[in-house]
Design an enzyme around this catalytic site. Structure first.
Site, short mmCIF file in Angstrom:
data_model
loop_
_atom_site.label_atom_id
_atom_site.label_comp_id
_atom_site.label_asym_id
_atom_site.label_seq_id
_atom_site.Cartn_x
_atom_site.Cartn_y
_atom_site.Cartn_z
N ARG A 100 -15.46 -2.60 -5.50
CA ARG A 100 -14.28 -1.73 -5.52
C ARG A 100 -13.12 -2.40 -6.29
O ARG A 100 -12.33 -1.72 -6.92
CB ARG A 100 -13.85 -1.32 -4.11
CG ARG A 100 -12.88 -0.16 -4.13
CD ARG A 100 -12.73 0.59 -2.82
NE ARG A 100 -12.40 -0.24 -1.69
CZ ARG A 100 -13.23 -0.60 -0.73
NH1 ARG A 100 -14.48 -0.17 -0.74
NH2 ARG A 100 -12.85 -1.37 0.27
N THR A 109 -11.40 -14.31 -2.19
CA THR A 109 -11.76 -12.94 -1.84
C THR A 109 -11.41 -12.70 -0.38
O THR A 109 -11.30 -13.63 0.40
CB THR A 109 -13.25 -12.64 -2.08
OG1 THR A 109 -13.42 -11.22 -2.10
CG2 THR A 109 -14.16 -13.22 -0.99
N ASP A 155 0.81 -1.23 0.00
CA ASP A 155 0.00 0.00 0.00
C ASP A 155 0.84 1.28 0.00
O ASP A 155 0.28 2.38 -0.04
CB ASP A 155 -0.94 0.01 1.21
CG ASP A 155 -2.07 -1.00 1.06
OD1 ASP A 155 -2.58 -1.15 -0.07
OD2 ASP A 155 -2.42 -1.65 2.05
N ASP A 206 -6.20 -4.55 -5.88
CA ASP A 206 -5.92 -3.19 -5.41
C ASP A 206 -4.48 -2.76 -5.71
O ASP A 206 -4.18 -1.58 -5.85
CB ASP A 206 -6.13 -3.08 -3.89
CG ASP A 206 -7.26 -3.91 -3.35
OD1 ASP A 206 -7.57 -4.97 -3.93
OD2 ASP A 206 -7.84 -3.54 -2.32
N1 GLY Z 1 -7.13 -1.63 -0.58
C1 GLY Z 1 -8.11 -2.03 0.33
C2 GLY Z 1 -9.49 -1.75 -0.10
O1 GLY Z 1 -9.80 -1.46 -1.23
O2 GLY Z 1 -10.34 -1.86 0.76
#
Ligand code: GLY
Length: 431
Positions: free
Chosen positions: A273, A261, A144, A202
């Site tokens: 998302r 998931t 992240d 992500d």
């Molecule tokens: N990167 C974590 C989320 O999208 O919740």
């Protein structure tokens, strides 16, 4: 002297002619920016003394509701549930420390709001909250890093560059590259859990940091890692209909260990998302690399999103496969990420208008009373109604700092495409 006055007068007249009041009704943009600026300033003041950053509002969860949304028995997921917030926490602002994956979004939102309005208080607040993240340059424990540093320092570098910012960006990109595995061809996402080498969709969002550092340093090694990650992800993360799994774990030889998931309804569902991260990530890759493989991939994901999201206001439910009933929460964060991505994608293809129109529809929905907060409410967040992680009972139907961030980014992209600008507090068309 006379000549100078004449020249000054003609320049002033020419400038005035270039800046006109818009013919279309953009009052929704002006209102959104006013709300956003007021909310961000308020949060920045209220939170400053804590040295932390606003993330969301604490919500609890009801086990029966979770079971209905997940179409599962509580026994199959109760171990992954987070603790319920205490009575004091419930309904109050959730703050994060700088090592949280969302730490870059609040400073990033302040930078965007400053850029869009020219307000100097917002700039000072953006500088203060960005500087809080300085220690992240030494952190190696997550993928992240891209979200955290590119959204904060990355925007600072665009709007108020200096040597420290460049150094933080580079050191962080080096640490992110340290998580890249050559035999697998991916950057490792998480260091927790039982997966051998987990990569989540992500992670596509962390690549912009690498692209930016490559451009700033002239060193292609960052970009090369980003491209390899994107190519491997394209191979393994997607189903034939262009929906994406959330987590792919790899064996050390690069074969797939598991497809799962963590935040969606179930392993084979399409977590809203995740689909938004995917279209955003491949649109960025095309912008930076100019390879039509990435563009075509982004287009296919975008078309899938428009096909699958059936809500009237274009704000998706939290998972495309969730049972739709009156209680099913929408996820505003997925919508803002999608809007930002679609606006960029709209400029890359001949039939881009359909992506522009879709993004505009999302932005108008988000800017309505159904989603846009009233000043002084919503604990200082801009938008309401996002979902963080429903299967973990975490942040359900609540504001999220990243929904706000990508909403502002999308507004910026929209205003640039429409040539709109705030001048002396008024919305003007430039050019
Ligand atoms: N990167 C974590 C989320 O999208 O919740």
């Amino acid at each position: 002297m006379k000549k100078k006055i004449v020249l000054f007068a003609s320049v002033t007249i020419a400038l005035a002619a270039c800046q006109t009041a818009p013919k279309e009704d953009y009052s929704w943009i002006k209102k959104s920016l006013d709300v956003a600026s007021a909310q961000l300033k308020l949060s920045a003041e209220e939170v400053e003394s804590t040295g932390r950053l606003p993330r969301s509002i604490r919500t609890g969860y009801d086990m029966e509701f979770l079971c209905r949304q997940l179409e599962r028995d509580s026994l199959t997921f109760k171990d992954s549930l987070r603790a319920q917030p205490s009575k004091e926490e419930l309904g109050n602002r959730r703050l994060s420390n700088v090592y949280d994956w969302t730490s870059g979004f609040f400073p990033g939102s302040l930078w965007y709001a400053y850029e869009l309005t020219g307000n100097d208080t917002l700039k000072s607040q953006a500088v203060y909250y960005t500087n809080l993240l300085n220690p992240v340059r030494y952190y190696k424990g997550t993928h992240d890093l891209g979200f955290m540093i590119n959204c904060s320092y990355g925007n600072a570098e665009r709007l108020a560059p200096n040597d420290t910012i460049a150094a933080v960006m580079k050191e962080t990109a080096d640490n992110l590259c340290g998580r890249f595995n050559e035999s697998i061809g991916c950057i490792r996402s998480w260091d927790f859990g039982t997966w051998n080498f987990p990569v989540i969709i992500d992670n596509m969002m962390n690549l912009d940091l690498l692209f930016n550092v490559s451009k700033a340093t002239g060193d292609n090694k960052y970009k090369d890692v980003a491209i390899k990650h994107a190519v491997t992800t394209m191979k393994h993360h997607f189903r034939p209909d262009y929906t994406s799994w959330h987590v792919i774990s790899y064996n050390n030889d690069g074969t797939v260990e598991r497809k799962q998931t963590h935040q969606g309804k179930n392993d084979d569902s399409s977590w809203a998302r995740g689909q938004a991260w995917a279209v955003y990530g491949y649109t960025s890759c095309y912008r930076e690399v100019n390879d039509t493989t990435f563009l075509n991939f982004a287009v296919n994901i975008a078309d899938m999103i428009m096909e699958r999201v059936k809500t009237e206001d274009a704000i998706p439910y939290w998972d495309y496969d969730a049972p739709v009933t009156a209680e099913t929460p929408r996820d505003v964060s997925a919508a803002s990420v999608t809007a930002a991505a679609f606006l960029e994608l709209s400029t890359m293809v001949p039939d881009g208008k359909k992506y522009f129109d879709y993004a505009e529809k999302i932005l108008k929905s988000l800017s309505s009373d159904a989603y846009l907060a009233k000043v002084g409410e919503n604990q200082g967040f801009i938008l309401m109604h996002s979902v963080g992680s429903l299967p973990n009972g975490s942040e359900i139907d609540t504001p999220l700092n990243y929904a706000d961030y990508y909403y502002l980014e999308a507004l910026k992209r929209y205003m640039d495409l429409k040539k709109l600008k705030i001048e002396h507090g008024e919305l003007k068309v430039i050019g």
